[in-house]
Design a protein around this motif. Structure first.
Motif, PDB file in Angstrom:
ATOM      1  N   THR A  39       0.831  -1.196   0.000  1.00 18.23           N
ATOM      2  CA  THR A  39       0.000   0.000   0.000  1.00 18.23           C
ATOM      3  C   THR A  39       0.867   1.248   0.000  1.00 18.23           C
ATOM      4  O   THR A  39       0.587   2.214  -0.712  1.00 18.23           O
ATOM      5  CB  THR A  39      -0.924   0.010   1.228  1.00 18.23           C
ATOM      6  N   THR A  40       1.934   1.215   0.770  1.00 16.88           N
ATOM      7  CA  THR A  40       2.832   2.359   0.836  1.00 16.88           C
ATOM      8  C   THR A  40       3.478   2.619  -0.515  1.00 16.88           C
ATOM      9  O   THR A  40       3.603   3.776  -0.933  1.00 16.88           O
ATOM     10  CB  THR A  40       3.907   2.127   1.902  1.00 16.88           C
ATOM     11  N   PHE A  41       3.878   1.567  -1.204  1.00 14.53           N
ATOM     12  CA  PHE A  41       4.478   1.717  -2.537  1.00 14.53           C
ATOM     13  C   PHE A  41       3.497   2.396  -3.486  1.00 14.53           C
ATOM     14  O   PHE A  41       3.862   3.326  -4.218  1.00 14.53           O
ATOM     15  CB  PHE A  41       4.903   0.354  -3.078  1.00 14.53           C
ATOM     16  N   TYR A  42       2.252   1.947  -3.475  1.00 16.12           N
ATOM     17  CA  TYR A  42       1.207   2.531  -4.322  1.00 16.12           C
ATOM     18  C   TYR A  42       1.039   4.013  -4.011  1.00 16.12           C
ATOM     19  O   TYR A  42       0.999   4.851  -4.919  1.00 16.12           O
ATOM     20  CB  TYR A  42      -0.112   1.777  -4.098  1.00 16.12           C
ATOM     21  N   ASN A  75      -5.410  -1.426 -11.097  1.00 16.67           N
ATOM     22  CA  ASN A  75      -4.807  -2.579 -10.446  1.00 16.67           C
ATOM     23  C   ASN A  75      -4.520  -2.315  -8.968  1.00 16.67           C
ATOM     24  O   ASN A  75      -3.641  -2.939  -8.389  1.00 16.67           O
ATOM     25  CB  ASN A  75      -3.519  -2.973 -11.169  1.00 16.67           C
ATOM     26  N   ALA A  76      -5.265  -1.412  -8.361  1.00 16.42           N
ATOM     27  CA  ALA A  76      -5.043  -1.049  -6.963  1.00 16.42           C
ATOM     28  C   ALA A  76      -5.273  -2.236  -6.031  1.00 16.42           C
ATOM     29  O   ALA A  76      -4.644  -2.331  -4.969  1.00 16.42           O
ATOM     30  CB  ALA A  76      -5.935   0.110  -6.558  1.00 16.42           C
ATOM     31  N   ALA A  77      -6.121  -3.162  -6.423  1.00 18.30           N
ATOM     32  CA  ALA A  77      -6.388  -4.329  -5.579  1.00 18.30           C
ATOM     33  C   ALA A  77      -5.101  -5.146  -5.376  1.00 18.30           C
ATOM     34  O   ALA A  77      -4.921  -5.766  -4.325  1.00 18.30           O
ATOM     35  CB  ALA A  77      -7.464  -5.197  -6.189  1.00 18.30           C
ATOM     36  N   PHE A  78      -4.224  -5.139  -6.365  1.00 20.02           N
ATOM     37  CA  PHE A  78      -2.948  -5.847  -6.229  1.00 20.02           C
ATOM     38  C   PHE A  78      -2.122  -5.250  -5.086  1.00 20.02           C
ATOM     39  O   PHE A  78      -1.459  -5.968  -4.339  1.00 20.02           O
ATOM     40  CB  PHE A  78      -2.166  -5.762  -7.539  1.00 20.02           C
ATOM     41  N   PHE A  79      -2.167  -3.930  -4.938  1.00 21.20           N
ATOM     42  CA  PHE A  79      -1.367  -3.272  -3.919  1.00 21.20           C
ATOM     43  C   PHE A  79      -1.999  -3.387  -2.540  1.00 21.20           C
ATOM     44  O   PHE A  79      -1.302  -3.381  -1.529  1.00 21.20           O
ATOM     45  CB  PHE A  79      -1.167  -1.790  -4.271  1.00 21.20           C
ATOM     46  N   TYR A  80      -3.326  -3.464  -2.472  1.00 17.70           N
ATOM     47  CA  TYR A  80      -4.016  -3.538  -1.188  1.00 17.70           C
ATOM     48  C   TYR A  80      -4.246  -4.971  -0.746  1.00 17.70           C
ATOM     49  O   TYR A  80      -4.578  -5.212   0.398  1.00 17.70           O
ATOM     50  CB  TYR A  80      -5.352  -2.795  -1.241  1.00 17.70           C
ATOM     51  N   GLY A  81      -4.114  -5.897  -1.667  1.00 22.27           N
ATOM     52  CA  GLY A  81      -4.433  -7.299  -1.373  1.00 22.27           C
ATOM     53  C   GLY A  81      -3.425  -7.932  -0.530  1.00 22.27           C
ATOM     54  O   GLY A  81      -3.351  -8.454   0.463  1.00 22.27           O
TER      55      GLY A  81
END
Length: 96
Positions: free
Chosen positions: A2-5, A90-96
């Motif tokens: 999440t931080t990377f996103y 593709n935010a779900a990839f970062f939060y998943g």
């Protein structure tokens, strides 16, 4: 992740605003509202050019000559929008 996103999105936002400032300042210089003989204006202009030239130079080499019209900022803007859309889709990839 999440931080990377969030960091990448923040950097894209900062780049967006720096480019907007550069474009507006170039218009003001070309319409002689701002004068590059003023030290503050000259330093700010030089700093913005040094920040953005590494992004613009490779694109300028690829683009055909457009009669004095610099299309490199437009290409970078489109690139920023595409990267932002790809990351948001593709935010779900970062939060998943």
């Amino acid at each position: 992740m999440t931080t990377f996103y969030q960091v990448v999105m923040l950097l894209l936002d900062i780049l967006w605003f720096v480019m907007i400032a550069h474009i507006i300042m170039s218009w003001l210089i070309n319409f002689q509202v701002l004068n590059l003989r003023q030290p503050l204006v000259a330093q700010l202009w030089d700093g913005l050019n040094r920040l953005l030239e590494p992004l613009y130079a490779p694109i300028r080499r690829l683009l055909p000559y457009a009669g004095g019209l610099d299309l490199a900022p437009l290409v970078v803007f489109i690139g920023i929008v595409v990267i932002r859309m790809a990351m948001q889709n593709n935010a779900a990839f970062f939060y998943g």
